[in-house]
Scaffold this motif. Structure first.
Motif, mmCIF file in Angstrom:
data_model
loop_
_atom_site.group_PDB
_atom_site.id
_atom_site.type_symbol
_atom_site.label_atom_id
_atom_site.label_comp_id
_atom_site.label_asym_id
_atom_site.label_seq_id
_atom_site.Cartn_x
_atom_site.Cartn_y
_atom_site.Cartn_z
ATOM 1 N N VAL A 23 3.340 -5.675 -58.512
ATOM 2 C CA VAL A 23 1.896 -5.484 -58.331
ATOM 3 C C VAL A 23 1.593 -4.981 -56.918
ATOM 4 O O VAL A 23 0.805 -4.041 -56.723
ATOM 5 C CB VAL A 23 1.144 -6.796 -58.623
ATOM 6 C CG1 VAL A 23 -0.322 -6.678 -58.235
ATOM 7 C CG2 VAL A 23 1.262 -7.167 -60.098
ATOM 8 N N PHE A 24 2.228 -5.578 -55.916
ATOM 9 C CA PHE A 24 2.003 -5.140 -54.538
ATOM 10 C C PHE A 24 2.546 -3.732 -54.311
ATOM 11 O O PHE A 24 1.984 -2.966 -53.527
ATOM 12 C CB PHE A 24 2.651 -6.130 -53.564
ATOM 13 C CG PHE A 24 1.759 -7.270 -53.183
ATOM 14 C CD1 PHE A 24 1.142 -7.303 -51.952
ATOM 15 C CD2 PHE A 24 1.524 -8.307 -54.070
ATOM 16 C CE1 PHE A 24 0.310 -8.347 -51.589
ATOM 17 C CE2 PHE A 24 0.699 -9.375 -53.720
ATOM 18 C CZ PHE A 24 0.091 -9.388 -52.486
ATOM 19 N N GLN A 25 3.630 -3.375 -54.999
ATOM 20 C CA GLN A 25 4.171 -2.025 -54.885
ATOM 21 C C GLN A 25 3.196 -0.999 -55.436
ATOM 22 O O GLN A 25 3.015 0.081 -54.860
ATOM 23 C CB GLN A 25 5.508 -1.943 -55.624
ATOM 24 C CG GLN A 25 6.174 -0.583 -55.599
ATOM 25 C CD GLN A 25 6.637 -0.186 -54.207
ATOM 26 O OE1 GLN A 25 7.069 -1.044 -53.429
ATOM 27 N NE2 GLN A 25 6.536 1.092 -53.873
ATOM 28 N N GLN A 26 2.542 -1.319 -56.544
ATOM 29 C CA GLN A 26 1.570 -0.414 -57.129
ATOM 30 C C GLN A 26 0.313 -0.283 -56.275
ATOM 31 O O GLN A 26 -0.396 0.719 -56.366
ATOM 32 C CB GLN A 26 1.186 -0.891 -58.528
ATOM 33 C CG GLN A 26 2.319 -0.842 -59.532
ATOM 34 C CD GLN A 26 2.831 0.573 -59.737
ATOM 35 O OE1 GLN A 26 2.068 1.533 -59.781
ATOM 36 N NE2 GLN A 26 4.153 0.704 -59.855
ATOM 37 N N LEU A 51 -3.504 2.528 -52.682
ATOM 38 C CA LEU A 51 -4.060 2.716 -51.347
ATOM 39 C C LEU A 51 -3.650 4.062 -50.756
ATOM 40 O O LEU A 51 -4.483 4.778 -50.173
ATOM 41 C CB LEU A 51 -3.605 1.573 -50.428
ATOM 42 C CG LEU A 51 -4.080 1.636 -48.977
ATOM 43 C CD1 LEU A 51 -5.601 1.615 -48.909
ATOM 44 C CD2 LEU A 51 -3.483 0.487 -48.170
ATOM 45 N N SER A 52 -2.387 4.452 -50.922
ATOM 46 C CA SER A 52 -1.925 5.744 -50.395
ATOM 47 C C SER A 52 -2.609 6.910 -51.095
ATOM 48 O O SER A 52 -3.003 7.899 -50.455
ATOM 49 C CB SER A 52 -0.408 5.851 -50.553
ATOM 50 O OG SER A 52 0.247 4.897 -49.749
ATOM 51 N N GLN A 53 -2.776 6.815 -52.395
ATOM 52 C CA GLN A 53 -3.447 7.884 -53.133
ATOM 53 C C GLN A 53 -4.900 8.006 -52.714
ATOM 54 O O GLN A 53 -5.431 9.129 -52.596
ATOM 55 C CB GLN A 53 -3.347 7.610 -54.633
ATOM 56 C CG GLN A 53 -1.927 7.699 -55.178
ATOM 57 C CD GLN A 53 -1.879 7.448 -56.666
ATOM 58 O OE1 GLN A 53 -2.920 7.397 -57.331
ATOM 59 N NE2 GLN A 53 -0.672 7.290 -57.209
ATOM 60 N N ASP A 113 2.968 3.453 -46.550
ATOM 61 C CA ASP A 113 3.965 2.745 -47.346
ATOM 62 C C ASP A 113 4.223 1.403 -46.670
ATOM 63 O O ASP A 113 5.191 1.227 -45.926
ATOM 64 C CB ASP A 113 5.251 3.563 -47.462
ATOM 65 C CG ASP A 113 6.203 2.973 -48.505
ATOM 66 O OD1 ASP A 113 5.831 1.957 -49.125
ATOM 67 O OD2 ASP A 113 7.305 3.516 -48.688
ATOM 68 N N ILE A 114 3.344 0.459 -46.919
ATOM 69 C CA ILE A 114 3.443 -0.851 -46.283
ATOM 70 C C ILE A 114 4.661 -1.611 -46.778
ATOM 71 O O ILE A 114 5.232 -2.428 -46.049
ATOM 72 C CB ILE A 114 2.143 -1.648 -46.535
ATOM 73 C CG1 ILE A 114 0.939 -0.881 -45.962
ATOM 74 C CG2 ILE A 114 2.227 -3.042 -45.935
ATOM 75 C CD1 ILE A 114 -0.381 -1.545 -46.222
ATOM 76 N N MET A 115 5.098 -1.337 -47.991
ATOM 77 C CA MET A 115 6.204 -2.090 -48.585
ATOM 78 C C MET A 115 7.535 -1.838 -47.882
ATOM 79 O O MET A 115 8.458 -2.630 -48.011
ATOM 80 C CB MET A 115 6.330 -1.742 -50.061
ATOM 81 C CG MET A 115 5.102 -2.061 -50.895
ATOM 82 S SD MET A 115 4.749 -3.828 -50.985
ATOM 83 C CE MET A 115 6.145 -4.416 -51.917
ATOM 84 N N THR A 116 7.663 -0.742 -47.147
ATOM 85 C CA THR A 116 8.923 -0.436 -46.458
ATOM 86 C C THR A 116 8.775 -0.426 -44.943
ATOM 87 O O THR A 116 9.659 0.066 -44.238
ATOM 88 C CB THR A 116 9.468 0.920 -46.923
ATOM 89 O OG1 THR A 116 8.493 1.940 -46.645
ATOM 90 C CG2 THR A 116 9.768 0.911 -48.411
ATOM 91 N N ASP A 117 7.684 -0.968 -44.434
ATOM 92 C CA ASP A 117 7.436 -0.988 -42.995
ATOM 93 C C ASP A 117 7.951 -2.305 -42.414
ATOM 94 O O ASP A 117 7.415 -3.379 -42.721
ATOM 95 C CB ASP A 117 5.944 -0.845 -42.717
ATOM 96 C CG ASP A 117 5.648 -0.649 -41.241
ATOM 97 O OD1 ASP A 117 6.602 -0.762 -40.426
ATOM 98 O OD2 ASP A 117 4.479 -0.406 -40.889
ATOM 99 N N PRO A 118 8.997 -2.291 -41.575
ATOM 100 C CA PRO A 118 9.528 -3.549 -41.028
ATOM 101 C C PRO A 118 8.529 -4.297 -40.155
ATOM 102 O O PRO A 118 8.597 -5.531 -40.057
ATOM 103 C CB PRO A 118 10.752 -3.103 -40.214
ATOM 104 C CG PRO A 118 11.091 -1.746 -40.734
ATOM 105 C CD PRO A 118 9.796 -1.132 -41.146
ATOM 106 N N HIS A 119 7.598 -3.577 -39.508
ATOM 107 C CA HIS A 119 6.661 -4.223 -38.601
ATOM 108 C C HIS A 119 5.610 -5.043 -39.350
ATOM 109 O O HIS A 119 5.162 -6.079 -38.838
ATOM 110 C CB HIS A 119 5.977 -3.175 -37.716
ATOM 111 C CG HIS A 119 6.941 -2.368 -36.898
ATOM 112 N ND1 HIS A 119 7.625 -2.885 -35.819
ATOM 113 C CD2 HIS A 119 7.358 -1.062 -37.016
ATOM 114 C CE1 HIS A 119 8.411 -1.952 -35.289
ATOM 115 N NE2 HIS A 119 8.266 -0.840 -35.992
#
Length: 344
Positions: free
Chosen positions: A170-173, A181-183, A194-200
């Motif tokens: 769900v969070f990935q979508q 959000l990106s769209q 792409d918050i899901m792949t941001d280490p910070h």
């Protein structure tokens, strides 16, 4: 005068007959002198039905929780599970290396990185996640209509039944590179996120997932505590001129304090366990520098790298530190006047 009417001695004449009430009083006096508690055998006889009811749960606890503790001996060995098909035989035939595994752990920078990430996630979840169920419980409790309260509680509690796979999907979508959000940002001329792949932002992402999934469970606990608050206290405070905020501060929160202290002690004891499955599913997306915690460190070294003694040593260190945190937090709860996990 007949023989039956004459007492045989002065002592017998002066000694009154013991009645059942007097015997009960004497027994009660003896129990009070002995601390007021019956012996072990009378208590076992009295509680035998309850003991029989708890035997299945105690058996499961012993078999699956306490008996595996004996396997921590591999933390002091160069354990080789392939020596034999029998795990006990493998333990007996594995060489003993003493504290070598612990020395390797303390010299491993990856271990200290996992400790740092674990503590960061714990602090964030303690500050951002722990107060959320309390605030939501107070908000739901202030709603007048019972139907609205029931619907709100059901909606907030529903994600608790979702698996972590579904929660992360769900969070990935929503927040992934091709998420909603990106769209939306691209449609308005901005670059996507792409918050899901941001280490910070990963610690905040994990905390948000935990809040969405498990806040409903905490709401139920605090609502049950609020239900036990006598309404007379609210009425007396209202008659004294206390508004809604003052009633919440002086009546509601003091009533919740024992439950808050208990859950806080349990939460501190669980500080080094911040969600194995949740982190493992997202570890590769952000990299081990940001996504490695103690549980995934143990899994990676024990299961993937087959270094069982090294992983067992790391797990043993985590368990000992967790016990120390529970005892410390419980002592603080006692100093605050609360019971905590156990009484003084």
């Amino acid at each position: 005068m007949s023989h039956s009417t004459v007492p045989r001695s002065g002592t017998e004449a002066a000694t009154p007959a013991k009645t059942p009430a007097a015997s009960a009083d004497a027994t009660g006096a003896r129990e009070r002198r002995g601390g007021g508690r019956p012996g072990l055998r009378p208590r076992l006889r009295r509680d035998r039905v309850l003991i029989l009811m708890t035997l299945p749960a105690v058996t499961l606890l012993l078999v699956f929780n306490y008996l595996p503790i004996l396997g921590n001996v591999v933390a002091f060995q160069d354990y080789d599970p392939y020596v034999s098909d029998n795990g006990i035989v493998s333990i007996l035939h594995s060489p003993f290396v003493g504290l070598e595994n612990f020395r390797r752990i303390f010299e491993d920078p990856d271990f200290w990185g996992a400790v740092r990430n674990t503590l960061v996630l714990f602090i964030l979840q303690l500050v951002l996640f722990f107060p959320v169920p309390i605030l939501l419980a107070l908000l739901i409790n202030s709603v007048v209509r019972p139907r609205v309260r029931a619907v709100a509680q059901a909606v907030l509690y529903l994600p608790h039944f979702f698996s972590w796979v579904l929660v992360i999907a769900v969070f990935q979508q929503m927040f992934g590179g091709a998420g909603m959000l990106s769209q939306l940002l691209r449609q308005h001329g901005y670059d996507g996120l792409d918050i899901m792949t941001d280490p910070h932002t990963f610690p905040f992402l994990v905390t948000a997932q935990s809040v969405w999934k498990d806040a409903g469970w905490g709401i139920i606990v605090f609502l049950a505590a609020l239900a036990s608050v006598p309404q007379d206290l609210y009425e007396a405070a209202a008659m004294d001129g206390a508004g809604r905020r003052r009633r919440m501060w002086h009546v509601t929160l003091p009533a919740l304090r024992p439950v808050i202290a208990l859950l806080l002690v349990l939460r501190v004891g669980d500080a080094l366990t911040v969600g194995f499955e949740q982190i493992l599913l997202q570890r590769d997306a952000v990299g081990p520098d940001a996504g490695e915690i103690l549980d995934t460190f143990v899994w990676w070294n024990g299961v993937r790298n087959q270094d069982f003694g090294y992983a067992a040593a790391a797990g043993l260190i985590k368990g000992v530190v967790s016990i120390g945190l529970v005892l410390t937090a419980n002592k603080v709860a006692h100093l605050m006047g609360e019971q905590g996990v156990y009484e003084k």
